[in-house]
Design a protein around this motif. Structure first.
Motif, PDB file in Angstrom:
ATOM      1  N   ILE A 134       0.793  -1.306  -0.077  1.00 42.64           N
ATOM      2  CA  ILE A 134      -0.069  -0.036  -0.033  1.00 42.64           C
ATOM      3  C   ILE A 134       0.818   1.159   0.083  1.00 42.64           C
ATOM      4  CG2 ILE A 134      -1.904  -1.039   1.107  1.00 42.64           C
ATOM      5  CD1 ILE A 134      -1.019   0.189   3.612  1.00 42.64           C
ATOM      6  N   LYS A 135       2.133   1.182   0.056  1.00 46.58           N
ATOM      7  CA  LYS A 135       3.185   2.220   0.184  1.00 46.58           C
ATOM      8  C   LYS A 135       4.308   1.914  -0.465  1.00 46.58           C
ATOM      9  CE  LYS A 135       4.719   3.690   4.041  1.00 46.58           C
ATOM     10  NZ  LYS A 135       4.944   4.293   5.341  1.00 46.58           N
ATOM     11  N   LYS A 136       5.135   2.771  -1.209  1.00 47.86           N
ATOM     12  CA  LYS A 136       6.329   2.451  -1.852  1.00 47.86           C
ATOM     13  C   LYS A 136       7.474   1.621  -0.929  1.00 47.86           C
ATOM     14  CE  LYS A 136       6.602   5.886  -5.585  1.00 47.86           C
ATOM     15  NZ  LYS A 136       6.430   4.680  -6.677  1.00 47.86           N
ATOM     16  N   VAL A 137       7.826   0.620  -1.309  1.00 50.98           N
ATOM     17  CA  VAL A 137       8.748  -0.197  -0.795  1.00 50.98           C
ATOM     18  C   VAL A 137      10.115  -0.225  -1.383  1.00 50.98           C
ATOM     19  CG1 VAL A 137       7.146  -1.659   0.739  1.00 50.98           C
ATOM     20  CG2 VAL A 137       7.892  -2.373  -1.718  1.00 50.98           C
ATOM     21  N   VAL A 295      -9.656   0.499   6.958  1.00 53.22           N
ATOM     22  CA  VAL A 295      -9.840   1.302   6.019  1.00 53.22           C
ATOM     23  C   VAL A 295      -9.109   2.721   6.177  1.00 53.22           C
ATOM     24  CG1 VAL A 295     -11.446   2.754   4.518  1.00 53.22           C
ATOM     25  CG2 VAL A 295     -12.114   0.434   5.022  1.00 53.22           C
ATOM     26  N   ALA A 296      -9.128   3.281   7.436  1.00 53.01           N
ATOM     27  CA  ALA A 296      -8.498   4.346   7.611  1.00 53.01           C
ATOM     28  C   ALA A 296      -6.899   4.223   7.616  1.00 53.01           C
ATOM     29  CB  ALA A 296      -8.782   4.827   9.082  1.00 53.01           C
ATOM     30  N   ASP A 297      -6.300   2.905   8.254  1.00 53.74           N
ATOM     31  CA  ASP A 297      -5.093   2.762   8.134  1.00 53.74           C
ATOM     32  C   ASP A 297      -4.499   2.498   6.813  1.00 53.74           C
ATOM     33  OD1 ASP A 297      -5.008   2.942  10.788  1.00 53.74           O
ATOM     34  OD2 ASP A 297      -4.366   0.710  11.284  1.00 53.74           O
ATOM     35  N   ILE A 298      -5.205   1.828   5.868  1.00 50.43           N
ATOM     36  CA  ILE A 298      -4.770   1.823   4.533  1.00 50.43           C
ATOM     37  C   ILE A 298      -4.662   3.371   3.626  1.00 50.43           C
ATOM     38  CG2 ILE A 298      -5.540   1.090   2.245  1.00 50.43           C
ATOM     39  CD1 ILE A 298      -6.550  -1.589   3.496  1.00 50.43           C
ATOM     40  N   GLY A 299      -5.745   3.814   4.139  1.00 50.23           N
ATOM     41  CA  GLY A 299      -5.866   5.387   3.672  1.00 50.23           C
ATOM     42  C   GLY A 299      -4.783   6.183   3.991  1.00 50.23           C
TER      43      GLY A 299
END
Length: 322
Positions: A134-137, A295-299
């Motif tokens: 869900i974020k650049k790695v 949902v909030a944490d992914i956002g």
């Protein structure tokens, strides 16, 4: 990470096919296996959340450096999948799992044979189909100096009576590893692997408390993308051919199994890893009727990846899926 290391880094993704896609032969094989064995055949193991496309989108957007994706399936492919993509290698069970173990509905049988996938690199990252970027790695978050980045954390096996399979498997894992490693000798040999300053404080303290016990009580393995050396699989098959043959013969998960977590812990106990806080890299969630936090944490992209586990609790599946 060197250019060479970037070139050999690959990913494996395994997928459980949708129930609506099962053909008659697959259902017949599953039915026969369910009759003949005591198994972990809960519906949570097979129902489809229709999220697989987001796995591919995550890799495309957040890990474009991945060289090759080995997509492991019994043969069921989603209609939206670009089967001709140059990075994609579609791998059928029969392409790498010995015929005597097929058909299998046991993830352990699939995982213990991954090293047999044709063309698989020595260094690869293994994803289940419930793990999403869900974020650049970066490549060095998984491998440094040709070694996997991981966390050696001790944690007692818990007598969870609500789960009649996995607590036994975790204990089996610890028993197997204890055959090859003495706890106190290992802690003396590589103290930095147990007491790395970057580890989460809780697990640093757990390892301190474990000094009081002479034998291994269990291991904490982060349930997220797993960095593996293919040679570790080969080594374990050399050490335990009879045990792994028995595990792979089980059509479903059974409490007598050992899991692929053994491989990660073996890499760590031999000193073949770089210590790091990999718990920060993946957040684990049990899907429930209220998934607002997920949902909030992914956002907010709280971590590099998430694991959305289909939990054992009773939920309104269709409602939670929406």
């Amino acid at each position: 990470m060197s250019e060479r290391e970037k070139q050999i880094l690959e990913t494996i993704a395994t997928a459980i096919p949708k129930m609506s896609d099962f053909d008659k032969g697959y259902l017949l094989g599953m039915g026969e296996a369910m009759v003949s064995q005591k198994q972990d055949d809960r519906k949570e193991r097979y129902r489809d959340w229709d999220l697989l496309r987001y796995w591919f989108r995550g890799v495309e957007r957040f890990a474009p450096w991945v060289r090759r994706i080995h997509f492991v399936t019994w043969g069921h492919l989603p209609s939206w999948l670009n089967k001709e993509h140059p990075k994609l290698n579609i791998v059928n069970h029969k392409d790498f799992i010995p015929e005597k173990y097929l058909p299998t509905f046991n993830s352990h049988a699939i995982e213990w044979n991954m090293h047999r996938i044709p063309g698989l690199a020595e260094n690869f990252v293994y994803f289940n189909d419930d793990m999403f970027l869900i974020k650049k790695v970066r490549p060095e978050q998984y491998f440094k100096n040709d070694l996997p980045v991981d966390m050696l954390a001790l944690q007692p096996d818990v007598a969870n009576t609500k789960d009649q399979v996995m607590p036994y498997i975790y204990l089996n894992n610890a028993m197997l590893l204890a055959k090859y490693f003495d706890k106190r000798e290992n802690m003396k040999k590589q103290p930095g692997a147990y007491f790395h300053p970057g580890y989460p404080f809780m697990y640093f303290i757990y390892n301190m408390l474990e000094l009081a016990f002479p034998l291994f009580t269990g291991f904490y393995t982060v349930h997220g993308p797993s960095p593996f050396k293919k040679s570790t699989f080969v080594k374990m098959w050399e050490l335990e051919p009879e045990l792994l043959n028995e595990v792979c013969s089980h059509k479903f998960r059974q409490k007598e199994d050992v899991s692929q977590y053994v491989l990660r812990e073996y890499q760590k106990l031999t000193g073949g890893f770089v210590p790091g806080n990999v718990r920060r890299l993946c957040r684990y969630y049990d899907v429930s009727n209220d998934n607002s936090r997920i949902v909030a944490d992914i956002g907010h992209q709280k971590s590099g990846s998430v694991c959305l586990n289909d939990s054992n609790q009773e939920i309104d599946f269709e409602w939670a899926k929406e």
